[in-house]
Motif scaffolding. Structure first.
Motif, PDB file in Angstrom:
ATOM      1  N   VAL A 154       0.837  -1.204   0.000  1.00  0.00           N
ATOM      2  CA  VAL A 154       0.000   0.000   0.000  1.00  0.00           C
ATOM      3  C   VAL A 154       0.870   1.251   0.000  1.00  0.00           C
ATOM      4  O   VAL A 154       0.612   2.217  -0.732  1.00  0.00           O
ATOM      5  N   ALA A 155       1.947   1.225   0.793  1.00  0.00           N
ATOM      6  CA  ALA A 155       2.848   2.383   0.843  1.00  0.00           C
ATOM      7  C   ALA A 155       3.474   2.631  -0.525  1.00  0.00           C
ATOM      8  O   ALA A 155       3.593   3.779  -0.975  1.00  0.00           O
ATOM      9  N   ILE A 159      -5.545  12.053   1.625  1.00  0.00           N
ATOM     10  CA  ILE A 159      -6.835  11.439   1.954  1.00  0.00           C
ATOM     11  C   ILE A 159      -6.666   9.932   2.104  1.00  0.00           C
ATOM     12  O   ILE A 159      -7.135   9.333   3.070  1.00  0.00           O
ATOM     13  N   PHE A 160      -5.945   9.313   1.147  1.00  0.00           N
ATOM     14  CA  PHE A 160      -5.706   7.872   1.234  1.00  0.00           C
ATOM     15  C   PHE A 160      -4.977   7.521   2.531  1.00  0.00           C
ATOM     16  O   PHE A 160      -5.323   6.576   3.227  1.00  0.00           O
ATOM     17  N   ARG A 161      -3.949   8.321   2.816  1.00  0.00           N
ATOM     18  CA  ARG A 161      -3.157   8.052   4.015  1.00  0.00           C
ATOM     19  C   ARG A 161      -4.044   8.091   5.254  1.00  0.00           C
ATOM     20  O   ARG A 161      -3.968   7.227   6.122  1.00  0.00           O
ATOM     21  N   THR A 162      -4.915   9.088   5.320  1.00  0.00           N
ATOM     22  CA  THR A 162      -5.836   9.210   6.449  1.00  0.00           C
ATOM     23  C   THR A 162      -6.712   7.975   6.572  1.00  0.00           C
ATOM     24  O   THR A 162      -6.841   7.388   7.644  1.00  0.00           O
ATOM     25  N   LEU A 200      -6.300   1.739  -4.858  1.00  0.00           N
ATOM     26  CA  LEU A 200      -6.320   2.518  -3.617  1.00  0.00           C
ATOM     27  C   LEU A 200      -7.751   2.879  -3.208  1.00  0.00           C
ATOM     28  O   LEU A 200      -8.098   2.830  -2.036  1.00  0.00           O
ATOM     29  N   CYS A 201      -8.573   3.216  -4.192  1.00  0.00           N
ATOM     30  CA  CYS A 201      -9.962   3.567  -3.889  1.00  0.00           C
ATOM     31  C   CYS A 201     -10.722   2.358  -3.350  1.00  0.00           C
ATOM     32  O   CYS A 201     -11.435   2.450  -2.350  1.00  0.00           O
ATOM     33  N   ALA A 202     -10.539   1.205  -4.015  1.00  0.00           N
ATOM     34  CA  ALA A 202     -11.215  -0.004  -3.560  1.00  0.00           C
ATOM     35  C   ALA A 202     -10.788  -0.334  -2.132  1.00  0.00           C
ATOM     36  O   ALA A 202     -11.618  -0.643  -1.270  1.00  0.00           O
ATOM     37  N   GLY A 203      -9.478  -0.223  -1.893  1.00  0.00           N
ATOM     38  CA  GLY A 203      -8.964  -0.480  -0.557  1.00  0.00           C
ATOM     39  C   GLY A 203      -9.562   0.474   0.467  1.00  0.00           C
ATOM     40  O   GLY A 203      -9.922   0.073   1.574  1.00  0.00           O
ATOM     41  N   SER A 204      -9.687   1.736   0.092  1.00  0.00           N
ATOM     42  CA  SER A 204     -10.249   2.735   1.004  1.00  0.00           C
ATOM     43  C   SER A 204     -11.653   2.354   1.432  1.00  0.00           C
ATOM     44  O   SER A 204     -12.006   2.453   2.606  1.00  0.00           O
ATOM     45  N   ILE A 205     -12.445   1.898   0.455  1.00  0.00           N
ATOM     46  CA  ILE A 205     -13.822   1.512   0.792  1.00  0.00           C
ATOM     47  C   ILE A 205     -13.811   0.367   1.786  1.00  0.00           C
ATOM     48  O   ILE A 205     -14.527   0.382   2.788  1.00  0.00           O
TER      49      ILE A 205
END
Lengths: 303, 282
Positions: free
Chosen positions: A97-98, A110-113, B21-26
């Motif tokens: 992820v990083a 935003i992603f980091r948050t 990243l978006c999918a992961g965020s959800i």
């Protein structure tokens, strides 16, 4: 000249006194909460002690009893499995992820948050949330599986999946490691990538020969911390399953706690604590020893 | 030609990364949304399949009802007292020790520093039982003292280490000038060094807050009277309480989590610098 040196030694003595005074609370704390208890704990581990009657010296009996205690082995087995699977999984997932976030995408803050958010909360509240998520009938986990037309699971209520549920849950907390990787990635000097590009390196080669070697100290840190943490799981197990079903989630520290504060077998629990200490120490030394082979050195290697 | 192709490939890769990243965020946010959704449901809609994500009507009253089922306000007070004391003690004694390690010379200093760091390797379970017996012998069981006194005696090796590392980066000229002006060591520590440590101390305070606020094992061992419970202990007790259902449990859990989440949103920058500091220097 002479007067000056006397003055100097007086200054030094004064400084030493002040140094001790400033460190005083710490020195006292080390004495009361570390040095004395460590020695005492070692002694108690050689005794039979139920806290109501005075301790009775029994030599190595507690340690011998441990060897024949099937629940002790069960707890050790459970904790080891958890550690062996969840630590590398978190390491890889956090790093991945990083890496993605480091690709100069928009909205990185935003992603980091979002990814870090779960790491801010911990303890009983989070454990209760996951009990509800893992509810076999109405929980979120099975809702998602049904939506994807996958077979639902019994999660915490089945001895075969209970430990796996804990590992799954631990992945929610990869944000802590991720932020450390991200900081490390941003600290890799840009000129290394530039010279790699000039040598005609592709993305994979840059990752393999620049990023990865430069990140080994951070990976090492997260690995050691991860191992130590994974052997001390307690709150989740206590709140979510109390070690069940059929002792499938009887984590080591949970069993130790039970021996100490439910059965009041302080000697036995102390022996368990020392075994835990030995395991953590051995694993840390092992990683430390292996580190000379993969931390930093990776960067020196050609090809 | 090749240039536009490369740009197109790069854009595609970025798009895919963005998608992942978006999918992961959800996925990462879903448990929180699930929690909020449950906490606002009427009892009849909690155990329902398929779930209604947006309950109707929104039962804000769940928060009040859940909170008042047990004396959670009292638990909040207890938690605040303990947390505040631990933070104050940690900031004070850890910075004193860090100052001593980084600025003052005294015999045995380096050995003590190594021993302090070595305690990081020691699992707390080793010292747990003797420390418990010690507190029992001085009659402190079922008081807040066992939970706070350690913070006033050093405040933890990690914090000392962190503050010391930070202090090393502060130039000493200002302190030397103050010394020549006749300022005492305590004065230098308090008026010259401490103000320069603001960021570092804030980081330490935040992580100490989170650890103490969420601590479960400590209160579980030492607090037995329900009047003395902390929020964590109260929540655990609440779980087994007769007639308590998921919507109340989630509502109160959210309230307990709220200060941590709020702190994170307010001091996000400090979190990031702090974690990077611990991670890289450790």
């Amino acid at each position: 000249m002479n007067g000056n040196s006397i003055f100097k030694s007086r200054m030094a003595r004064r400084e030493a006194l002040e140094g001790l005074l400033f460190a005083g609370p710490l020195l006292l704390g080390l004495l009361i909460f570390t040095l004395f208890p460590v020695l005492d704990s070692l002694y108690i581990s050689f005794t039979k002690y139920n806290i109501f009657t005075p301790p009775e010296f029994i030599g190595l009996q507690n340690y011998r009893n441990l060897v024949n205690d099937s629940l002790f082995w069960q707890s050790l087995r459970i904790t080891t499995i958890y550690s062996v699977i969840s630590v590398p999984l978190q390491l890889v997932a956090g790093f991945a992820v990083a890496l993605l976030m480091n690709q100069k995408v928009r909205g990185i803050t935003i992603f980091r948050t979002i990814y870090y958010l779960p790491s801010v909360v911990s303890g009983v509240a989070v454990s209760l949330l996951w009990v509800w998520i893992f509810n076999p009938d109405y929980g979120l986990a099975n809702v998602m599986l049904r939506a994807a037309y996958l077979p639902t699971q019994k999660w915490l209520t089945d001895p075969r999946t209970a430990l796996g549920s804990f590992i799954f849950m631990s992945l929610w907390g990869i944000g802590g490691g991720m932020i450390i990787y991200l900081a490390g990635l941003q600290g890799v000097p840009q000129h290394l990538y530039e010279s790699a590009s000039m040598d005609g390196a592709n993305i994979y080669q840059k990752f393999r020969h620049v990023t990865l070697p430069m990140m080994t100290p951070v990976i090492f840190y997260n690995l050691v911390m991860g191992i130590i943490g994974s052997f001390q799981v307690f709150t989740q197990a206590f709140v979510m399953t109390s070690g069940g079903p059929a002792n499938a989630t009887l984590f080591y520290v949970l069993y130790l706690f039970r021996q100490a504060f439910n059965y009041f077998r302080m000697g036995y629990a102390s022996a368990m604590a020392w075994v835990l200490f030995a395991i953590i120490l051995a694993l840390t030394l092992l990683v430390l020893k292996s580190s000379s082979a993969w931390v930093y050195y990776e960067g020196e290697r050609k090809r | 030609m090749t240039h536009t192709r490369r740009v197109r490939i790069e854009l595609t890769i970025k798009f895919i990364i963005y998608l992942i990243l978006c999918a992961g965020s959800i996925i990462f946010l879903l448990p929180f949304l699930w929690m909020v959704s449950t906490s606002l449901k009427p009892a009849s809609q909690v155990m329902v399949y398929p779930p209604k994500w947006i309950p109707h009507p929104l039962m804000w009253i769940n928060y009040v009802k859940g909170w008042t089922t047990l004396p959670f306000t009292l638990y909040l007070e207890n938690t605040c007292i303990i947390t505040f004391s631990v933070i104050a003690g940690t900031l004070f004694t850890a910075s004193l020790a860090a100052y001593s390690f980084s600025r003052l010379r005294w015999p045995g200093r380096d050995i003590v520093f190594v021993i302090t760091l070595a305690t990081l390797m020691l699992p707390s379970q080793v010292t747990m039982i003797p420390v418990f017996l010690m507190f029992r012998d001085v009659g402190w069981l079922d008081t807040f003292k066992p939970l706070t006194v350690g913070a006033w005696l050093g405040g933890g090796a990690v914090n000392i280490f962190l503050i010391r590392q930070f202090m090393m980066t502060i130039p000493v000229e200002l302190e030397e000038a103050a010394r020549l002006d006749g300022c005492s060591t305590l004065g230098i520590y308090w008026r010259i060094v401490m103000p320069q440590l603001k960021t570092c101390l804030a980081v330490v305070a935040i992580f100490t807050f989170l650890a103490t606020w969420n601590d479960f094992m400590g209160p579980l061992i030492y607090l037995t009277t329900p009047d003395k419970y902390t929020l964590a202990l109260g929540l655990q007790f609440f779980q087994g309480h007769y007639g308590v259902t998921m919507h109340y449990l989630m509502a109160v859990s959210l309230i307990v989590m709220a200060p941590c989440l709020l702190l994170f949103f307010l001091a996000q920058k400090l979190f990031v610098t702090g974690i990077a500091l611990v991670g890289i220097k450790g």
